[in-house]
Structures are given as C-alpha cells and as structure tokens.
Motif scaffolding. Structure first.
Motif, PDB file in Angstrom:
ATOM      1  N   ALA A   3      23.357  17.968  80.624  1.00 41.66           N
ATOM      2  CA  ALA A   3      22.517  18.914  79.894  1.00 41.66           C
ATOM      3  C   ALA A   3      23.260  20.206  79.597  1.00 41.66           C
ATOM      4  O   ALA A   3      23.059  20.837  78.563  1.00 41.66           O
ATOM      5  CB  ALA A   3      21.250  19.211  80.704  1.00 41.66           C
ATOM      6  N   GLY A 341      13.870  21.734  70.369  1.00 43.56           N
ATOM      7  CA  GLY A 341      13.438  20.708  71.308  1.00 43.56           C
ATOM      8  C   GLY A 341      14.591  20.163  72.126  1.00 43.56           C
ATOM      9  O   GLY A 341      14.457  19.911  73.333  1.00 43.56           O
ATOM     10  N   GLU A 342      15.743  19.978  71.496  1.00 45.12           N
ATOM     11  CA  GLU A 342      16.911  19.475  72.225  1.00 45.12           C
ATOM     12  C   GLU A 342      17.363  20.460  73.290  1.00 45.12           C
ATOM     13  O   GLU A 342      17.705  20.082  74.412  1.00 45.12           O
ATOM     14  CB  GLU A 342      18.037  19.198  71.235  1.00 45.12           C
ATOM     15  CG  GLU A 342      19.302  18.654  71.867  1.00 45.12           C
ATOM     16  CD  GLU A 342      20.407  18.434  70.861  1.00 45.12           C
ATOM     17  OE1 GLU A 342      21.579  18.613  71.225  1.00 45.12           O
ATOM     18  OE2 GLU A 342      20.090  18.084  69.693  1.00 45.12           O
ATOM     19  N   ALA A 344      15.484  22.708  74.780  1.00 55.61           N
ATOM     20  CA  ALA A 344      14.482  22.734  75.850  1.00 55.61           C
ATOM     21  C   ALA A 344      14.648  21.539  76.774  1.00 55.61           C
ATOM     22  O   ALA A 344      14.579  21.672  78.010  1.00 55.61           O
ATOM     23  CB  ALA A 344      13.078  22.752  75.241  1.00 55.61           C
ATOM     24  N   ARG A 345      14.864  20.358  76.210  1.00 57.21           N
ATOM     25  CA  ARG A 345      15.063  19.165  77.050  1.00 57.21           C
ATOM     26  C   ARG A 345      16.333  19.289  77.871  1.00 57.21           C
ATOM     27  O   ARG A 345      16.357  18.906  79.054  1.00 57.21           O
ATOM     28  CB  ARG A 345      15.126  17.918  76.167  1.00 57.21           C
ATOM     29  CG  ARG A 345      13.805  17.549  75.517  1.00 57.21           C
ATOM     30  CD  ARG A 345      13.877  16.171  74.881  1.00 57.21           C
ATOM     31  NE  ARG A 345      14.902  16.090  73.849  1.00 57.21           N
ATOM     32  CZ  ARG A 345      14.705  16.386  72.581  1.00 57.21           C
ATOM     33  NH1 ARG A 345      13.510  16.822  72.178  1.00 57.21           N
ATOM     34  NH2 ARG A 345      15.672  16.261  71.698  1.00 57.21           N
ATOM     35  N   SER A 346      17.370  19.822  77.266  1.00 55.60           N
ATOM     36  CA  SER A 346      18.638  19.960  77.988  1.00 55.60           C
ATOM     37  C   SER A 346      18.513  20.951  79.140  1.00 55.60           C
ATOM     38  O   SER A 346      19.053  20.733  80.224  1.00 55.60           O
ATOM     39  CB  SER A 346      19.744  20.397  77.022  1.00 55.60           C
ATOM     40  OG  SER A 346      19.921  19.451  76.006  1.00 55.60           O
ATOM     41  N   ARG A 347      17.780  22.045  78.910  1.00 57.27           N
ATOM     42  CA  ARG A 347      17.590  23.011  79.990  1.00 57.27           C
ATOM     43  C   ARG A 347      16.795  22.390  81.134  1.00 57.27           C
ATOM     44  O   ARG A 347      17.098  22.614  82.312  1.00 57.27           O
ATOM     45  CB  ARG A 347      16.870  24.251  79.463  1.00 57.27           C
ATOM     46  CG  ARG A 347      17.723  25.114  78.551  1.00 57.27           C
ATOM     47  CD  ARG A 347      17.069  26.443  78.284  1.00 57.27           C
ATOM     48  NE  ARG A 347      16.912  27.225  79.493  1.00 57.27           N
ATOM     49  CZ  ARG A 347      16.334  28.415  79.554  1.00 57.27           C
ATOM     50  NH1 ARG A 347      15.840  28.952  78.447  1.00 57.27           N
ATOM     51  NH2 ARG A 347      16.239  29.077  80.684  1.00 57.27           N
ATOM     52  N   ALA A 348      15.778  21.596  80.794  1.00 60.15           N
ATOM     53  CA  ALA A 348      14.999  20.935  81.843  1.00 60.15           C
ATOM     54  C   ALA A 348      15.863  19.956  82.619  1.00 60.15           C
ATOM     55  O   ALA A 348      15.801  19.896  83.857  1.00 60.15           O
ATOM     56  CB  ALA A 348      13.792  20.228  81.224  1.00 60.15           C
ATOM     57  N   ASP A 349      16.693  19.180  81.912  1.00 59.26           N
ATOM     58  CA  ASP A 349      17.595  18.245  82.598  1.00 59.26           C
ATOM     59  C   ASP A 349      18.595  18.990  83.466  1.00 59.26           C
ATOM     60  O   ASP A 349      18.913  18.557  84.577  1.00 59.26           O
ATOM     61  CB  ASP A 349      18.328  17.388  81.559  1.00 59.26           C
ATOM     62  CG  ASP A 349      17.406  16.417  80.846  1.00 59.26           C
ATOM     63  OD1 ASP A 349      16.307  16.145  81.376  1.00 59.26           O
ATOM     64  OD2 ASP A 349      17.781  15.930  79.757  1.00 59.26           O
TER      65      ASP A 349
END
Length: 362
Positions: A3, A341-342, A344-349
């Motif tokens: 991520a 969105g990408e 945000a997903r990367s930060r969550a991962d």
C-alpha cells in the motif's frame, strides 16, 4: 506493505528504467538468484505494457510533427492544341501548335489554425506522457506485488515441505510404538491422515509458487524461463505510517490526473480549431501560359480563390468539439474519484499492515 507503494506512486510519476542497462540478458544464473533490483531492470527493458505505453507516446510525438506542417503547394501543367482540327503542327517542341499552362497554387491558412493544431498536439503529447507514467506506476506496483508474492510462496512451500517431512518421521516413530503396543491403532491412523493432509498442503504450496513464478516471469519478460526464478530478497521493513499523507497533494501530482487535465486542454484547443474553420482560407496562384510559335503571346497571371460558405457553416465540427471537451471534463472527475478511492484503500491497507507487523514483532 504494498500500500505504501501505491501512496508514493500517487505523488509523482516515477520514470522507470532511468538507469540504462543495455545488453542485459536474463541468464539462468540471474533468474536463479533474482534480486528485486535485477527484477526492476528486466521489467524496465521488457515489460509489454511499458512497451505499448511507449508506442503511444511515440505516436503522439509523430502527431506533433504532423500538426506543425504547413500546406504544400500544388504544381499543375495543362496542354491542348490550339486548333483541334489541324493537329499540333510541325517544327520543334516550342513551335508545336499547342498551348500550355503551368500554374503554382498555395493554400494560406487563416484563423491561427496551424498554431491551434500545434497547441492541441502538444497537450495530447503531454497527456500521452502522463498516461505512460501512470502505466509505469501501476506496473511497478504490480511488479513489487508479484516479487513479494513469490517470496511468500517460497516460504510457504519450504514450511509445508518441512512439515510433510516431519510427519513422515513421525509415522515411522509411531509405527515402532505400534509394534511395541505403546500406541493405539486409531491414533496411528489419525497421524497418517494428518501426514496426507500435510503432503496435500505441500503440493498446493508448490502450485502457488509456480503461479507466482509465472506472474513474475510475465512482468519481467521471462515467460519461458519463469520456473527458474528464485526470489532472494526478503520482505522490506515497514517504518512510519501514512498519517501525515497529503491527499490533495497526491491527487495533484498523480500522472493520470495530470494526463486527464492535459486532455481537457487539448479538447479546448480543438474546439477553438473547429471554430476557426469558419475563417476562410485563401488559395493564391500564379500561372504562365505559352502560345506558339514564339514567346510574344506568352502571358503571366495571378489568381486568388476563397471558399463560399453557402450551405454549411461547420456546425457539426464545432458541436463535436464541444462534446469532446465536456467528455474530457467528465473524464477528469472520474479519474480523480478513482484516484481518491485508490489512495483511501492503499492507506487502509498500509495501516493494517503496519499493525500486523507491530503485533508480530511484539
């Protein structure tokens, strides 16, 4: 851990292959001891998506050359007998009873058309380079994922193989105990079932490793030798977090967002170019007419012609250019939404990966 690569990739378009490695060949020894750096070199030279993206940039560069050219002149020659009933007559070529006309015509564009074409081509070239940079970013993230997937698959296969081997030793030991009457037959059967399950796990781990080798082989252009690949680098250390990450700065620096903005600028120039079609171009001409038998009757002339917009005023071209401009604006919003969105997903991962690593270390 991947991520963080997504997040850093969003900040700027990293040019892959900045360090040239001409003449490098993927020998068996290279693949058998493949480091991440070596994989990056092979990737920059042979990745098919990168090569396709480079061709798009080269095509845009060719379009830029075309857009900057001025119209070529036209040279025409016409000949006809002065008297169709008596023929062309006798004597040398200049004495023939044939009238000839040589004319040179040149189109002069007005309405700033050439400059608008060049500006639109420049923006399209900028957009193509941005899209290529985004392909580089995406493919490099995929490369890292494929490499570390292989590292994980190798570890799983090693552990599964060792576990299956330990079960074989365990079976040999419990069979001796069974002969001595020190263990129940049902317990021996259960251990044998567990040993078979361990063998199945080892075979599945081998299949996972082969799949990971195939994926990495495709990424670095070594498809035929993929089964020879052995990743030797370990997993990277995870330090820090993404708490100080500036989302807006990342969006502004992403190559795909910049490419979409360049497409808007190109569409705007094309709209101006479509409107400029209503500015009449002028065609100038000069001509020389020869009438035999001597040059006394030769004449020179000049001419000018302009189109007459009597039935069509380029409404379709202008409307089409306006639609393309609005489509480019809509595409920018779509690209920004996907990028957000990408990220945000990367930060969550990334946050989840850091927490897992901290728990394991603790």
């Amino acid at each position: 851990m991947l991520a963080w690569a997504f997040l850093l990739g969003g900040l700027s378009a990293v040019a892959v292959g900045a360090e040239p490695a001409q003449g490098l060949a993927s020998s068996s020894s290279d693949l058998a001891q493949l480091t991440l750096r070596q994989a990056e070199i092979f990737f920059a030279e042979r990745n098919r998506e990168l090569l396709a993206g480079q061709r798009l940039v080269e095509g845009a560069e060719a379009d830029r050359i075309t857009a900057g050219q001025r119209p070529n002149p036209n040279l025409s020659f016409n000949a006809s007998p002065l008297n169709p009933h008596s023929g062309v007559g006798s004597g040398d070529l200049r004495s023939k009873q044939v009238g000839s006309t040589v004319a040179l015509q040149q189109l002069f564009e007005r309405g700033n058309k050439r400059e608008l074409r060049m500006d639109a081509a420049d923006q399209n070239l900028r957009a193509s380079r941005g899209e290529f940079a985004d392909i580089q970013r995406q493919q490099k993230v995929a490369l890292y994922g494929a490499y570390y997937d292989l590292v994980a698959a190798q570890d799983r296969q090693r552990i599964s193989t060792e576990t299956a081997a330990l079960f074989q030793k365990t079976i040999a030991a419990v069979e001796l105990r069974l002969k001595a009457g020190d263990i129940a037959r049902s317990e021996v059967a259960r251990i044998r079932v567990d040993a078979l399950r361990a063998q199945n796990d080892a075979r599945a781990a081998q299949a996972d490793r082969e799949k990971a080798q195939s994926m990495l082989g495709y990424m670095i252009g070594a498809d035929r030798d993929a089964m020879r690949i052995v990743a030797v680098d370990g997993f990277p250390d995870v330090n820090g977090d993404g708490s100080a990450f500036d989302v807006e700065k990342a969006l502004a620096g992403r190559a795909d967002v910049q490419a979409a903005q360049a497409r808007i600028a190109a569409a705007d120039k094309n709209r101006e170019l479509a409107r400029a079609l209503r500015t009449r171009d002028v065609t100038g001409s000069i001509q020389f007419q020869h009438y035999p038998p001597d040059f006394a009757n030769n004449t020179f002339g000049v001419g000018v012609s302009v189109p007459l917009f009597t039935s069509y005023y380029f409404e379709g071209e202008i409307r089409r250019a306006e639609v393309d401009l609005q489509s480019a604006r809509d595409n920018l919003e779509r690209v920004r939404a996907l990028a957000l969105g990408e990220i945000a997903r990367s930060r969550a991962d990334l946050d989840a990966a850091i927490e897992r690593v901290q728990r394991f270390r603790g």
